[in-house]
Write a protein that holds these residues in place. Sequence first.
Motif, PDB file in Angstrom:
ATOM      1  N   ARG A  89      -5.199   7.242  -7.753  1.00 11.04           N
ATOM      2  CA  ARG A  89      -5.128   7.653  -8.320  1.00 11.04           C
ATOM      3  C   ARG A  89      -3.315   7.355  -8.752  1.00 11.04           C
ATOM      4  O   ARG A  89      -3.429   6.528  -9.587  1.00 11.04           O
ATOM      5  CB  ARG A  89      -5.053   8.372  -9.256  1.00 11.04           C
ATOM      6  N   ALA A  90      -3.066   7.862  -7.802  1.00 13.43           N
ATOM      7  CA  ALA A  90      -2.022   8.498  -8.143  1.00 13.43           C
ATOM      8  C   ALA A  90      -0.424   6.763  -7.228  1.00 13.43           C
ATOM      9  O   ALA A  90       1.182   6.806  -7.014  1.00 13.43           O
ATOM     10  CB  ALA A  90      -0.808   9.422  -7.166  1.00 13.43           C
ATOM     11  N   ILE A  91      -1.653   6.563  -6.176  1.00 10.08           N
ATOM     12  CA  ILE A  91      -0.486   5.447  -4.932  1.00 10.08           C
ATOM     13  C   ILE A  91      -0.919   4.274  -5.114  1.00 10.08           C
ATOM     14  O   ILE A  91      -2.670   4.102  -5.059  1.00 10.08           O
ATOM     15  CB  ILE A  91      -0.924   5.371  -3.376  1.00 10.08           C
ATOM     16  N   PRO A  92      -0.430   3.074  -5.362  1.00 11.32           N
ATOM     17  CA  PRO A  92      -0.909   1.227  -5.989  1.00 11.32           C
ATOM     18  C   PRO A  92      -1.119   0.625  -4.613  1.00 11.32           C
ATOM     19  O   PRO A  92      -0.793   1.078  -3.186  1.00 11.32           O
ATOM     20  CB  PRO A  92       0.259   1.128  -6.436  1.00 11.32           C
ATOM     21  N   ASN A  93      -2.757   0.230  -4.754  1.00  7.46           N
ATOM     22  CA  ASN A  93      -3.550  -0.326  -4.141  1.00  7.46           C
ATOM     23  C   ASN A  93      -3.880   0.323  -2.700  1.00  7.46           C
ATOM     24  O   ASN A  93      -3.342  -0.367  -1.315  1.00  7.46           O
ATOM     25  CB  ASN A  93      -1.881  -1.874  -3.633  1.00  7.46           C
TER      26      ASN A  93
END
Length: 272
Positions: A157-161
């Motif tokens: 949820r918190a870290i893109p890609n």
Amino acid sequence: MKPLSFAAPLLASLCLFGVAAHADQLDDIKQRGTLVCGTLGIAEPFSFANPQTRQTQGYDVDFCQAIASSLGVKLELKLVAVPARIPELLQGRVDVLAANLGWTAERAEQIAFSDGYYVSLTKLASRRANGFAGSSALSGKRVAAAKGSTSEAAARRAIPNVEVITYQDPPSIFLALQQGKVDAAAVSELVLVRWRQEVEASAPIDILEPALLRESWGIGMRRNEAALIRHVNGVLAEMEKSGEAARIFDKWLGTGTPYKLKRDFRIEPIKG
């Protein structure tokens, strides 16, 4: 026709009795004389093997013991893997779970949670040699987490890609981090504190900010066991009132331990 009119209410009564008997797990535990508590067994300081006795001990275990003692029964610990926690409970193989079980809305649809008896921070750690300044630098990187854990969900949820690589337990995650199979690991802050102490002189790691997640842990129970849920919450409330909950915290997590934490929460209903 009379036999039929008699049989129908009798059958209904038997069905109701069966439902009531099934629902009264608290009485079943008392009659059996044993409380079966599911716990991880590999998550120091919550549930882990004493190096001398090989007996499972820790913060979660002490809460299991308090519940068993309140019922006048013996405590039986059953070690469970993170992804197997809720299935083991739902299938009746354990009576309660004290297994680093963070509240989520999805889990609360499957099982009942007691009042929160611990508040955990989930953070990321990376090898210092990688030079990541914070969790925001991990976009598109490989991050290890326990399969089926809230840490896994928080990283996604918190870290893109992000590419989340899942493992069965914290030791496997730590090994993957040290061997460079992943760029970072998402686990409890307490676990990271111990890891950092262990490898500071050889292959140091950094704990990255900000935290991915702040979560309340509860004792897991089956949802239809109203009497057991009330009893467990009553035990927890009394432990908070008497100071026993704070003493257990200090024993495993306080200033005299490697974690040196100060208790900044009280046992209270989890606000979802």
